[in-house]
Write an enzyme that holds these catalytic residues in place. Sequence first.
Site, PDB file in Angstrom:
ATOM      1  N   ASP A  12     -17.068  11.820  13.404  1.00 43.91           N
ATOM      2  CA  ASP A  12     -18.402  11.222  13.344  1.00 43.91           C
ATOM      3  C   ASP A  12     -19.045  11.254  14.729  1.00 43.91           C
ATOM      4  O   ASP A  12     -18.355  11.280  15.747  1.00 43.91           O
ATOM      5  CB  ASP A  12     -18.286   9.772  12.831  1.00 43.91           C
ATOM      6  CG  ASP A  12     -19.615   9.245  12.333  1.00 43.91           C
ATOM      7  OD1 ASP A  12     -20.503  10.067  12.012  1.00 43.91           O
ATOM      8  OD2 ASP A  12     -19.771   8.020  12.251  1.00 43.91           O
ATOM      9  N   HIS A  31     -23.237  19.522  15.477  1.00 40.07           N
ATOM     10  CA  HIS A  31     -22.298  20.060  14.470  1.00 40.07           C
ATOM     11  C   HIS A  31     -21.605  21.312  15.015  1.00 40.07           C
ATOM     12  O   HIS A  31     -20.424  21.551  14.770  1.00 40.07           O
ATOM     13  CB  HIS A  31     -23.035  20.372  13.168  1.00 40.07           C
ATOM     14  CG  HIS A  31     -23.656  19.167  12.523  1.00 40.07           C
ATOM     15  ND1 HIS A  31     -22.994  17.961  12.419  1.00 40.07           N
ATOM     16  CD2 HIS A  31     -24.870  18.969  11.954  1.00 40.07           C
ATOM     17  CE1 HIS A  31     -23.795  17.082  11.819  1.00 40.07           C
ATOM     18  NE2 HIS A  31     -24.926  17.660  11.534  1.00 40.07           N
ATOM     19  N   LEU A  75       1.367  23.383  10.217  1.00 38.28           N
ATOM     20  CA  LEU A  75       0.430  22.305   9.889  1.00 38.28           C
ATOM     21  C   LEU A  75      -0.442  22.653   8.670  1.00 38.28           C
ATOM     22  O   LEU A  75      -0.953  23.760   8.567  1.00 38.28           O
ATOM     23  CB  LEU A  75      -0.495  22.088  11.098  1.00 38.28           C
ATOM     24  CG  LEU A  75      -1.609  21.065  10.924  1.00 38.28           C
ATOM     25  CD1 LEU A  75      -1.076  19.655  11.154  1.00 38.28           C
ATOM     26  CD2 LEU A  75      -2.765  21.346  11.872  1.00 38.28           C
TER      27      LEU A  75
HETATM   28  C1  IPE Z   1     -18.728   9.980   7.321  1.00 40.05           C
HETATM   29  O1  IPE Z   1     -19.706   9.988   8.292  1.00 40.05           O
HETATM   30  C2  IPE Z   1     -18.686  11.308   6.617  1.00 40.05           C
HETATM   31  C3  IPE Z   1     -18.131  12.388   7.412  1.00 40.05           C
HETATM   32  C4  IPE Z   1     -17.675  12.302   8.617  1.00 40.05           C
HETATM   33  C5  IPE Z   1     -18.114  13.675   6.759  1.00 40.05           C
HETATM   34  P1  IPE Z   1     -21.181   9.479   7.988  1.00 40.05           P
HETATM   35  O2  IPE Z   1     -21.943   9.639   9.232  1.00 40.05           O
HETATM   36  O3  IPE Z   1     -21.712  10.147   6.776  1.00 40.05           O
HETATM   37  O4  IPE Z   1     -20.908   7.945   7.639  1.00 40.05           O
HETATM   38  P2  IPE Z   1     -21.852   6.682   7.621  1.00 40.05           P
HETATM   39  O5  IPE Z   1     -23.084   7.064   6.832  1.00 40.05           O
HETATM   40  O6  IPE Z   1     -22.195   6.365   9.039  1.00 40.05           O
HETATM   41  O7  IPE Z   1     -21.046   5.608   6.984  1.00 40.05           O
HETATM   42  C1  IPE Z   2     -20.429  13.769  11.571  1.00 37.06           C
HETATM   43  O1  IPE Z   2     -21.443  13.503  12.474  1.00 37.06           O
HETATM   44  C2  IPE Z   2     -20.645  15.021  10.771  1.00 37.06           C
HETATM   45  C3  IPE Z   2     -21.042  14.784   9.388  1.00 37.06           C
HETATM   46  C4  IPE Z   2     -21.064  13.643   8.769  1.00 37.06           C
HETATM   47  C5  IPE Z   2     -21.442  15.951   8.631  1.00 37.06           C
HETATM   48  P1  IPE Z   2     -22.824  12.874  12.017  1.00 37.06           P
HETATM   49  O2  IPE Z   2     -23.724  13.973  11.586  1.00 37.06           O
HETATM   50  O3  IPE Z   2     -22.621  11.792  11.017  1.00 37.06           O
HETATM   51  O4  IPE Z   2     -23.327  12.268  13.381  1.00 37.06           O
HETATM   52  P2  IPE Z   2     -24.041  10.866  13.594  1.00 37.06           P
HETATM   53  O5  IPE Z   2     -23.138   9.818  13.014  1.00 37.06           O
HETATM   54  O6  IPE Z   2     -25.337  10.939  12.872  1.00 37.06           O
HETATM   55  O7  IPE Z   2     -24.190  10.753  15.051  1.00 37.06           O
HETATM   56 MG    MG Z   3     -22.346   9.771  11.140  1.00 39.18          MG
END
Ligand code: IPE
Ligand code: IPE
Ligand code: MG
Length: 230
Positions: free
Chosen positions: A12, A29, A124
């Site tokens: 995240d 990303h 792994l």
């Molecule tokens: C969780 O992250 C999903 C993934 C890492 C794929 P999100 O960014 O979607 O989660 P929330 O919305 O903050 O809970």
């Molecule tokens: C995690 O990073 C990747 C996915 C959930 C696809 P985010 O895209 O949720 O990044 P933040 O949380 O918005 O910073």
């Molecule tokens: Mg996120």
Amino acid sequence: MKIPQHIAIILDGNGRWATNQGLKRTAGHEEGAKRIKEVALKANALGVKYLTIYCFSTENWKRSKSEVNYLMKMPERLLNNKQVNNFKNENIILNHIGRKTKMPTKTWAAISAAINETKDNSGLVLTFAFDYGAIEELIAAINQMLTAQLSTIDEKILFNYLYTQNLPDVDLMIRCGGEQRLSNFLLLQNRYAELYFTKKFWPEFDENALWAAILDYNNRSRRFGGIDSD
Ligand code: IPE
Ligand code: IPE
Ligand code: MG
């Protein structure tokens, strides 16, 4: 040193990392994708048997069309022949959990080809949770059990119908990015996981960060509802 058998990571903070640098969310990303390989190689070298990475949730479809499209194209770009060969040479087995039917056909084709290409490896197991959600997983499992006309189920049968049928429960669940929640990730399989949260954004999460999480895990006392044996 106790090395967890199964580590799961909620990657995240890609978007926030990019925004903080004045970049577009997609640049986060892109940078984050590089960390997957680095962390997987380190986990493999340490003797971790299973590494499961949450890459796209069943709720992430709510994002802008352009971000969703970008994320859906990532498997095709990242699991190209060269990358899959790299994983193959590292003895890593690629795997997927989640819904297969909603993503574009080309996306699933790239993932399934990578799985097929690395299936004879023995190191792994790197599982991509892509279009994964724990509730969708449970509903899909129940629907399959109804189709099979099972009259009764037990724990073993239930777990055999989950996407994770070939994976053990999670030992160490890491979430980076500062949030402290599970966001619909492996709700059953995390039942006795040790939870580790770090403020580092995923693009900053390197092999040292993985090691720090494993060190922390070594200070935990896992009881599984019993009592300490020593
Ligand atoms: C969780 O992250 C999903 C993934 C890492 C794929 P999100 O960014 O979607 O989660 P929330 O919305 O903050 O809970
Ligand atoms: C995690 O990073 C990747 C996915 C959930 C696809 P985010 O895209 O949720 O990044 P933040 O949380 O918005 O910073
Ligand atoms: Mg996120």
